[in-house]
Design a protein around this motif. Structure first.
Motif, mmCIF file in Angstrom:
data_model
loop_
_atom_site.group_PDB
_atom_site.id
_atom_site.type_symbol
_atom_site.label_atom_id
_atom_site.label_comp_id
_atom_site.label_asym_id
_atom_site.label_seq_id
_atom_site.Cartn_x
_atom_site.Cartn_y
_atom_site.Cartn_z
ATOM 1 N N LEU A 1 0.831 -1.201 0.000
ATOM 2 C CA LEU A 1 0.000 0.000 0.000
ATOM 3 C C LEU A 1 0.867 1.253 0.000
ATOM 4 N N ALA A 2 1.887 1.262 0.856
ATOM 5 C CA ALA A 2 2.780 2.415 0.914
ATOM 6 C C ALA A 2 3.461 2.653 -0.428
ATOM 7 N N GLU A 3 3.859 1.564 -1.086
ATOM 8 C CA GLU A 3 4.487 1.677 -2.401
ATOM 9 C C GLU A 3 3.511 2.246 -3.421
ATOM 10 N N ALA A 4 2.257 1.780 -3.356
ATOM 11 C CA ALA A 4 1.243 2.257 -4.307
ATOM 12 C C ALA A 4 0.952 3.740 -4.100
ATOM 13 N N LEU A 5 1.032 4.198 -2.847
ATOM 14 C CA LEU A 5 0.764 5.606 -2.538
ATOM 15 C C LEU A 5 2.018 6.472 -2.581
ATOM 16 N N SER A 6 3.174 5.825 -2.795
ATOM 17 C CA SER A 6 4.468 6.532 -2.832
ATOM 18 C C SER A 6 4.744 7.288 -1.531
ATOM 19 N N ILE A 7 4.509 6.612 -0.406
ATOM 20 C CA ILE A 7 4.785 7.200 0.902
ATOM 21 C C ILE A 7 5.634 6.211 1.705
ATOM 22 N N PRO A 8 6.345 6.696 2.734
ATOM 23 C CA PRO A 8 7.203 5.791 3.516
ATOM 24 C C PRO A 8 6.397 4.837 4.392
ATOM 25 N N SER A 9 7.035 3.732 4.789
ATOM 26 C CA SER A 9 6.404 2.785 5.693
ATOM 27 C C SER A 9 7.417 2.296 6.714
ATOM 28 N N VAL A 10 6.920 1.971 7.889
ATOM 29 C CA VAL A 10 7.748 1.412 8.957
ATOM 30 C C VAL A 10 7.016 0.188 9.497
ATOM 31 N N SER A 11 7.677 -0.954 9.526
ATOM 32 C CA SER A 11 7.034 -2.196 9.933
ATOM 33 C C SER A 11 7.431 -2.597 11.354
ATOM 34 N N SER A 12 6.568 -3.410 11.972
ATOM 35 C CA SER A 12 6.824 -4.008 13.291
ATOM 36 C C SER A 12 7.100 -2.953 14.357
ATOM 37 N N VAL A 13 6.225 -1.942 14.416
ATOM 38 C CA VAL A 13 6.412 -0.828 15.344
ATOM 39 C C VAL A 13 5.950 -1.219 16.746
ATOM 40 N N ILE A 14 6.804 -0.964 17.735
ATOM 41 C CA ILE A 14 6.447 -1.235 19.130
ATOM 42 C C ILE A 14 6.313 0.054 19.950
ATOM 43 N N LYS A 15 6.640 1.201 19.334
ATOM 44 C CA LYS A 15 6.440 2.490 19.987
ATOM 45 C C LYS A 15 6.325 3.549 18.900
ATOM 46 N N LEU A 16 5.347 4.433 19.047
ATOM 47 C CA LEU A 16 5.120 5.474 18.035
ATOM 48 C C LEU A 16 4.897 6.809 18.724
ATOM 49 N N GLU A 17 5.757 7.770 18.424
ATOM 50 C CA GLU A 17 5.653 9.112 18.987
ATOM 51 C C GLU A 17 5.471 10.105 17.851
ATOM 52 N N VAL A 18 4.504 11.004 18.016
ATOM 53 C CA VAL A 18 4.155 11.961 16.965
ATOM 54 C C VAL A 18 4.397 13.380 17.456
ATOM 55 N N ALA A 19 5.017 14.183 16.608
ATOM 56 C CA ALA A 19 5.228 15.606 16.893
ATOM 57 C C ALA A 19 5.030 16.380 15.603
ATOM 58 N N GLY A 20 3.942 17.137 15.541
ATOM 59 C CA GLY A 20 3.655 17.901 14.333
ATOM 60 C C GLY A 20 3.359 16.986 13.167
ATOM 61 N N THR A 21 4.140 17.136 12.111
ATOM 62 C CA THR A 21 3.936 16.323 10.916
ATOM 63 C C THR A 21 4.987 15.223 10.786
ATOM 64 N N GLN A 22 5.623 14.891 11.904
ATOM 65 C CA GLN A 22 6.629 13.834 11.886
ATOM 66 C C GLN A 22 6.356 12.816 12.979
ATOM 67 N N ALA A 23 6.870 11.608 12.769
ATOM 68 C CA ALA A 23 6.728 10.545 13.758
ATOM 69 C C ALA A 23 8.077 9.879 13.973
ATOM 70 N N THR A 24 8.294 9.465 15.216
ATOM 71 C CA THR A 24 9.471 8.671 15.552
ATOM 72 C C THR A 24 8.974 7.291 15.947
ATOM 73 N N ALA A 25 9.372 6.287 15.179
ATOM 74 C CA ALA A 25 8.890 4.928 15.401
ATOM 75 C C ALA A 25 10.029 4.037 15.856
ATOM 76 N N THR A 26 9.756 3.263 16.890
ATOM 77 C CA THR A 26 10.692 2.238 17.340
ATOM 78 C C THR A 26 10.173 0.900 16.815
ATOM 79 N N ARG A 27 11.004 0.221 16.038
ATOM 80 C CA ARG A 27 10.571 -1.030 15.428
ATOM 81 C C ARG A 27 11.481 -2.178 15.851
ATOM 82 N N GLU A 28 10.900 -3.368 15.868
ATOM 83 C CA GLU A 28 11.669 -4.562 16.193
ATOM 84 C C GLU A 28 12.495 -5.003 14.993
#
Length: 255
Positions: free
Chosen positions: A131-158
């Motif tokens: 889906l991310a490829e079809a929409l031409s947007i980034p993806s992050v898999s296996s996220v165990i923590k997600l922090e959002v600030a403004g229009t950005q996110a910091t994801a911790t993934r396994e």
């Protein structure tokens, strides 16, 4: 913040899978549930809405029974539901489903797209990244923590042997791993409210797909050959070892 959560209705993990005469999975009498990993995605979407404001739209694909899964997500706290229900979905593969989902999401305002890391029925773990490829947007898999600030996110993934920290800008796709949160149970009030929340139903024709647009169809399923029972070799150790070596060489053909 506009949040889209993709969910899948799957067989209960305790369900016994039976194939009908045509070689397809027989769903009669089988309990269906929301894919457990998708429950983490729903919960994370609701938490983001509660913290940052906005709206959560749940999207699913399947037959009429899939409405149950969408209504459950609405009862948990999502705001709107979209269900793509069409006989043509039955035999589509992950590529086709991702293309269909991309068409749906393209018409929905989205900053964050969430889905489960993997579906427990087919174990493919492909649709979200496709889906991310079809929409031409980034993806992050296996996220165990997600922090959002403004229009950005910091994801911790396994990752193998540890974790990885990734920063992405919106819009972006995230897949939820166990440990991201503890999904809530729908409350009685939430169940009552869910009945009044909008649930839009779409067909493939509504999305501009024709019968020949799907790239692959599944003609038949088959169960694996049952494993044979083990064999016990009696006798003295030397004799038993010799017999074992003979069986491995002549019957199992692994020597």
């Amino acid at each position: 913040m506009n949040i889209v959560v993709f969910i899948k209705q799957t067989f209960d993990t305790e369900a016994k899978i039976v194939l009908d005469a045509s070689g397809k999975i027989d769903a009669n009498g089988v309990n269906l549930i929301i894919n457990p990993y998708d429950e983490y995605a729903i919960e994370e979407g609701i938490r983001l809405k509660e913290k940052h404001g906005g709206e959560v739209t749940v999207v699913s694909m399947g037959g009429s029974r899939a409405q149950e899964a969408v209504r459950t997500a609405l009862a948990m706290g999502a705001d709107k539901g979209v269900l793509v229900s069409d006989p043509g979905l039955e035999n589509t593969d992950e590529f086709g489903r991702a293309q269909i989902l991309a068409k749906v999401v393209a018409d929905i305002p989205h900053d964050v797209i969430l889905a489960g890391r993997i579906a427990i029925d087919d174990g493919a773990s492909q649709i979200a990244v496709r889906l991310a490829e079809a929409l031409s947007i980034p993806s992050v898999s296996s996220v165990i923590k997600l922090e959002v600030a403004g229009t950005q996110a910091t994801a911790t993934r396994e990752i193998d042997g540890g974790t990885e920290l990734i920063e992405v800008s919106f819009p972006a796709v995230f897949t939820a791993q166990k440990g991201l949160n503890d999904p809530r149970y729908p409350s009685v009030a939430g169940i009552m409210k869910a009945k009044k929340k909008p649930l839009k139903s779409l067909t493939l024709a509504d999305l501009g797909f024709g019968a020949g647009d799907l790239k692959m169809v599944i003609n038949q399923y088959s169960l694996p050959t049952p494993r044979k029972a083990g064999r016990k070799i009696d006798g003295e150790p030397a004799q038993a070892a010799s017999e074992l070596a003979k069986l491995l060489r002549e019957e199992a053909k692994v020597l």
